[in-house]
Every structure is written in C-alpha cells, then in structure tokens.
Motif scaffolding. Sequence first.
Motif, PDB file in Angstrom:
ATOM      1  N   UNK A 181       0.830  -1.214   0.000  1.00 56.29           N
ATOM      2  CA  UNK A 181       0.000   0.000   0.000  1.00 56.29           C
ATOM      3  C   UNK A 181       0.858   1.256   0.000  1.00 56.29           C
ATOM      4  N   UNK A 182       1.879   1.289   0.821  1.00 56.75           N
ATOM      5  CA  UNK A 182       2.778   2.448   0.858  1.00 56.75           C
ATOM      6  C   UNK A 182       3.457   2.626  -0.504  1.00 56.75           C
ATOM      7  N   UNK A 183       3.868   1.543  -1.120  1.00 51.86           N
ATOM      8  CA  UNK A 183       4.498   1.621  -2.443  1.00 51.86           C
ATOM      9  C   UNK A 183       3.558   2.177  -3.497  1.00 51.86           C
ATOM     10  N   UNK A 184       2.312   1.723  -3.502  1.00 50.37           N
ATOM     11  CA  UNK A 184       1.341   2.231  -4.474  1.00 50.37           C
ATOM     12  C   UNK A 184       1.050   3.707  -4.250  1.00 50.37           C
ATOM     13  N   UNK A 185       0.943   4.113  -2.999  1.00 47.39           N
ATOM     14  CA  UNK A 185       0.675   5.524  -2.697  1.00 47.39           C
ATOM     15  C   UNK A 185       1.835   6.401  -3.156  1.00 47.39           C
ATOM     16  N   UNK A 186       3.055   5.985  -2.855  1.00 48.31           N
ATOM     17  CA  UNK A 186       4.235   6.757  -3.265  1.00 48.31           C
ATOM     18  C   UNK A 186       4.333   6.809  -4.783  1.00 48.31           C
ATOM     19  N   UNK A 187       4.066   5.712  -5.454  1.00 49.67           N
ATOM     20  CA  UNK A 187       4.108   5.684  -6.912  1.00 49.67           C
ATOM     21  C   UNK A 187       3.047   6.614  -7.500  1.00 49.67           C
ATOM     22  N   UNK A 221       1.754   9.334  -6.101  1.00 48.87           N
ATOM     23  CA  UNK A 221       2.193  10.717  -5.877  1.00 48.87           C
ATOM     24  C   UNK A 221       3.299  11.088  -6.847  1.00 48.87           C
ATOM     25  N   UNK A 222       4.266  10.213  -7.045  1.00 44.54           N
ATOM     26  CA  UNK A 222       5.386  10.481  -7.943  1.00 44.54           C
ATOM     27  C   UNK A 222       4.911  10.650  -9.384  1.00 44.54           C
ATOM     28  N   UNK A 223       4.027   9.766  -9.844  1.00 39.54           N
ATOM     29  CA  UNK A 223       3.547   9.863 -11.225  1.00 39.54           C
ATOM     30  C   UNK A 223       2.716  11.123 -11.439  1.00 39.54           C
ATOM     31  N   UNK A 224       1.904  11.505 -10.452  1.00 37.53           N
ATOM     32  CA  UNK A 224       1.161  12.760 -10.555  1.00 37.53           C
ATOM     33  C   UNK A 224       2.113  13.944 -10.669  1.00 37.53           C
ATOM     34  N   UNK A 225       3.172  13.941  -9.889  1.00 38.29           N
ATOM     35  CA  UNK A 225       4.157  15.011  -9.929  1.00 38.29           C
ATOM     36  C   UNK A 225       4.831  15.080 -11.303  1.00 38.29           C
ATOM     37  N   UNK A 226       5.261  13.939 -11.818  1.00 33.14           N
ATOM     38  CA  UNK A 226       5.964  13.902 -13.103  1.00 33.14           C
ATOM     39  C   UNK A 226       5.048  14.345 -14.242  1.00 33.14           C
ATOM     40  N   UNK A 227       3.823  13.817 -14.288  1.00 34.45           N
ATOM     41  CA  UNK A 227       2.923  14.174 -15.393  1.00 34.45           C
ATOM     42  C   UNK A 227       2.480  15.631 -15.316  1.00 34.45           C
ATOM     43  N   UNK A 228       2.294  16.153 -14.111  1.00 30.27           N
ATOM     44  CA  UNK A 228       1.947  17.563 -13.976  1.00 30.27           C
ATOM     45  C   UNK A 228       3.109  18.439 -14.433  1.00 30.27           C
TER      46      UNK A 228
END
Length: 63
Positions: free
Chosen positions: A30-36, A38-45
């Motif tokens: 769960x922690x891994x999915x949440x971090x992923x 957040x990271x993907x949202x940051x990169x795509x934004x």
Amino acid sequence: MKILRRIMAFPLCLVGVLLPWRLRVIFSECVGWIIQFIYMNYIYTLRFILKELEKAKNSGKKQ
C-alpha cells in the motif's frame, strides 16, 4: 528537509516493524502504491506544465 524526512519515515517504519509479517507485506504494498501515485502525478503535472510553456514560447515567436 532532512528532519522532515525523518519525521515522516519514523512512524511508517515503526508501524511496519510492529505489524505481523503478513500485514507488513500488505502495508508495504500500500505504501508503495501511494508513493508511486504521488510520484507519477508530480511527473505528469510537471511535463504538462513544461509542454504548455513550450507552446506559449513558440507561439510568442511566431507573432
């Protein structure tokens, strides 16, 4: 910045250590999915903003 990382990491690690091993696996997933997420949202934004700035820069040169 380092102190903020430690403040965030300590409770996560503490919870992980206190959980039984099966729940620890689910918790880490769960922690891994949440971090992923957040990271993907940051990169795509960031990519979207850079792309739009490049379009604005190019349209300003054409005029």
